[in-house]
Design an enzyme around this catalytic site. Structure first.
Site, mmCIF file in Angstrom:
data_model
loop_
_atom_site.group_PDB
_atom_site.id
_atom_site.type_symbol
_atom_site.label_atom_id
_atom_site.label_comp_id
_atom_site.label_asym_id
_atom_site.label_seq_id
_atom_site.Cartn_x
_atom_site.Cartn_y
_atom_site.Cartn_z
ATOM 1 N N HIS A 71 -15.355 1.187 7.320
ATOM 2 C CA HIS A 71 -14.628 0.644 6.175
ATOM 3 C C HIS A 71 -14.395 -0.825 6.533
ATOM 4 C CE1 HIS A 71 -11.860 -0.125 2.976
ATOM 5 N NE2 HIS A 71 -10.884 -0.398 3.806
ATOM 6 N N THR A 87 -4.125 2.477 7.535
ATOM 7 C CA THR A 87 -4.021 1.165 8.207
ATOM 8 C C THR A 87 -5.380 0.671 8.691
ATOM 9 O OG1 THR A 87 -1.800 1.791 8.912
ATOM 10 C CG2 THR A 87 -2.833 -0.018 10.115
ATOM 11 N N ASN A 88 -5.607 -0.626 8.528
ATOM 12 C CA ASN A 88 -6.860 -1.262 8.975
ATOM 13 C C ASN A 88 -6.725 -1.879 10.369
ATOM 14 O OD1 ASN A 88 -8.801 -0.979 6.893
ATOM 15 N ND2 ASN A 88 -7.637 -2.372 5.598
ATOM 16 N N PRO A 89 -7.794 -2.057 11.102
ATOM 17 C CA PRO A 89 -9.161 -1.674 10.768
ATOM 18 C C PRO A 89 -9.279 -0.144 10.860
ATOM 19 C CG PRO A 89 -9.082 -2.697 12.952
ATOM 20 C CD PRO A 89 -7.714 -2.767 12.400
ATOM 21 N N VAL A 148 0.830 -1.209 0.000
ATOM 22 C CA VAL A 148 0.000 0.000 0.000
ATOM 23 C C VAL A 148 0.865 1.261 0.000
ATOM 24 C CG1 VAL A 148 -1.668 1.323 1.353
ATOM 25 C CG2 VAL A 148 -1.986 -1.133 1.048
#
Ligand code: NAD
Length: 309
Positions: free
Chosen positions: A175, A119-121, A11
């Protein structure tokens, strides 16, 4: 404008490429805890600048080198492996954010800096970043459902035979798996979706809408299954967000920022006006009863995950 990208994996590299291609930054610094990876990315991207704009791209090994950065993009941390949800990354990536944010804050101009969280979550990481940075909520911006909204727009564009640029459609909330497709506010060239379908003699029954919802929510899983990770879409989304900020465009984007106070505070995506000061205004769209209830559920899920930290 000097911009930092922290985390230069799939990413971060795609974000760097997309940012480089906007020509909006004169300098990009790349930081990764894997210094070899960051240096290799800087070298490769540096060569690519010969074919676009004169931008200085360097790998840095200390946070001190982020001095003067007005925008810091956080794309570090674990990504989903096939079968994993974004929420599965919660504890791992909370540690990554907790490592990064205080060190960023010690080296940037806190009166000016804007942090973009990828960055997730995603939504929980926005909440954590805002808490640790103590920056105004308007300057800690998650890409949120920008990518989900884009996916919805692409599917609708193909279904309706109309350019994405003539479609206004939002995915709201998390998201993640509880995102909410806001059918009630979709418009095509300013015409409501139902009216447009009538005029164009296109059927979009509830079953088709359910399939579209499923495709939007599962897009990332399918890409991860086939490609190992997702990166091009999010790279373009970050570049779009940067355009809105750096050019003070005051564009409406479904970004995620912290909203509300105390135990009710939650970060999730809603359409928001974005300009040089970050998020300028939160907007509320027309929601059906179901969408309203789903949005409340989505907020609860995000808040509950944040409280687990
Ligand atoms: P990746 O594994 O390819 O890269 C992650 C990078 O982060 C690695 O280079 C790693 O060394 C670095 N890193 C880890 N901890 C660090 C730390 N403490 N300090 C500095 N660098 C650190 O992963 P990826 O595919 O690039 O995904 C990165 C993140 O982006 C994941 O959390 C992923 O889920 C998320 N993501 C978000 C969206 C979105 O729409 N918001 C879309 C795709 C991916």
């Amino acid at each position: 404008m000097k911009i930092a990208i922290i985390g230069v994996g799939s990413v971060g590299s795609a974000v760097a490429t997309a940012v480089k291609n906007t020509g909006l930054a004169h300098e990009i610094v790349l930081f990764d805890r894997d210094g070899v990876r960051a240096r290799a990315a800087a070298e490769d991207l540096g060569h690519a600048t010969a074919f676009s704009y004169d931008i200085k791209i360097t790998a840095v090994s200390t946070y001190r080198a982020m001095r003067g950065c007005e925008i810091v993009i956080i794309a570090a941390g674990a990504n989903q492996k096939p079968g994993e949800t974004r929420t599965d990354l919660l504890h791992k990536n909370a540690m990554v954010i907790s490592d990064i944010v205080p060190r960023v804050m010690a080296n940037v101009d806190t009166k000016k800096v804007k942090i973009i969280v990828v960055t997730n979550p995603l939504d929980v990481m926005v909440m954590l970043t805002q808490k640790l940075s103590r920056l105004p909520v308007s300057r800690v911006i998650g890409t949120g459902t920008m990518l989900d909204s884009a996916r919805l727009k692409i599917i609708l564009s193909r279904q309706l035979g109309v350019s994405t640029r003539s479609i206004n459609s939002y995915v709201l909330g998390e998201h993640g798996d509880s995102s909410v497709i806001n059918w009630e506010s979709v418009s095509v060239g300013g015409i409501t979706l139902d009216d447009f379908c009538k005029q164009a003699k296109i059927a979009l029954p509830a079953t088709t809408r359910k399939t579209i919802e499923h495709r939007v929510r599962n897009a990332a899983y399918e890409i991860i299954q086939g490609r190992g990770a997702t990166w091009d879409g999010i790279g373009a989304a970050v570049a779009d967000l940067l355009h809105a900020i750096i050019n003070d465009e005051k564009r409406i984007l479904t970004t995620s920022i912290v909203d509300g106070n105390g135990k009710d505070a939650v970060a999730m995506s809603m359409p928001r006006i974005v300009g040089e000061n970050g998020v300028i205004m939160n907007l509320r769209t027309k929601l059906s009863k179901t969408e309203s209830a789903d949005l409340r559920k989505s907020a609860k899920i995000i808040r509950r995950n944040f409280d687990l930290l």
